[in-house]
Design an enzyme around this catalytic site. Structure first.
Site, PDB file in Angstrom:
ATOM      1  N   THR A 110      33.946  50.338  38.201  1.00  0.00           N
ATOM      2  CA  THR A 110      34.429  48.891  37.851  1.00  0.00           C
ATOM      3  C   THR A 110      35.557  48.415  38.499  1.00  0.00           C
ATOM      4  OG1 THR A 110      35.024  49.431  35.595  1.00  0.00           O
ATOM      5  CG2 THR A 110      32.733  48.856  36.138  1.00  0.00           C
ATOM      6  N   ASP A 111      36.065  47.062  38.427  1.00  0.00           N
ATOM      7  CA  ASP A 111      37.267  46.397  38.573  1.00  0.00           C
ATOM      8  C   ASP A 111      37.871  46.221  37.227  1.00  0.00           C
ATOM      9  OD1 ASP A 111      35.995  44.199  37.577  1.00  0.00           O
ATOM     10  OD2 ASP A 111      35.670  43.286  39.503  1.00  0.00           O
ATOM     11  N   TYR A 112      38.838  45.430  36.882  1.00  0.00           N
ATOM     12  CA  TYR A 112      39.616  45.277  35.743  1.00  0.00           C
ATOM     13  C   TYR A 112      38.627  44.619  34.745  1.00  0.00           C
ATOM     14  CZ  TYR A 112      40.368  40.565  37.641  1.00  0.00           C
ATOM     15  OH  TYR A 112      40.048  39.553  38.148  1.00  0.00           O
TER      16      TYR A 112
END
Length: 159
Positions: A37-39
């Protein structure tokens, strides 16, 4: 003068994926881990591509074609074309099914459709069309034809 951005014309894989010879997809289950995932907790776009490759490799393995054996035969199958439509984001902790099927072989070009959907089949996250081409690893050039053993095995997957 404002230039228009080039638009990707829709492919059949993105609009309406075709059926394999027996009407089924190879299914590869995944669970979204934090490193996917991203942030914001949404799956990073490249993770979907990685999962699609894993599904293709496992699909080939399921019919007796180990990628390591292809390498030993001097054959590699790099991606030469990729068209992806992101419909809805997966989030950390979710599970999904990555579906893969080879739609056809055109000489040494292998065309694959992919879908990533919810386990219950109700939500569609990604559709994609991927084209691979057989390359001679030693020469670094596109092969004239698939190795016979590979061609025979792949014939069981194509429509």
């Amino acid at each position: 003068m404002i230039k228009e951005q080039p638009q990707l014309s829709p492919t059949g894989a993105i609009q309406k994926p075709s059926q394999m010879a027996d009407g089924t997809w190879f299914e590869y289950p995944i669970k979204v881990q934090p490193h996917h995932t991203d942030y914001s907790g949404n799956v990073w776009h490249g993770s979907y591509i990685t999962w699609m490759e894993e599904a293709r490799v496992e699909c080939l393995r399921s019919i007796g074609v180990e990628f390591a054996d292809l390498v030993a035969l001097g054959c590699d199958l790099p991606v030469v074309e990729l068209s992806v439509r992101y419909h809805r984001a997966l989030r950390m902790g979710m599970t999904a099914i990555v579906k893969a099927r080879m739609t056809d072989i055109d000489g040494v070009r292998l065309n694959w459709d992919n879908q990533i959907q919810s386990v219950d089949g109700e939500e569609l996250y990604v559709t994609a069309r991927v084209t691979l081409v057989a390359v001679d690893r030693e020469k670094g050039k596109i092969m004239r034809q698939l190795p016979p053993a590979v061609k025979d095995a792949l014939a069981r997957l194509s429509v």
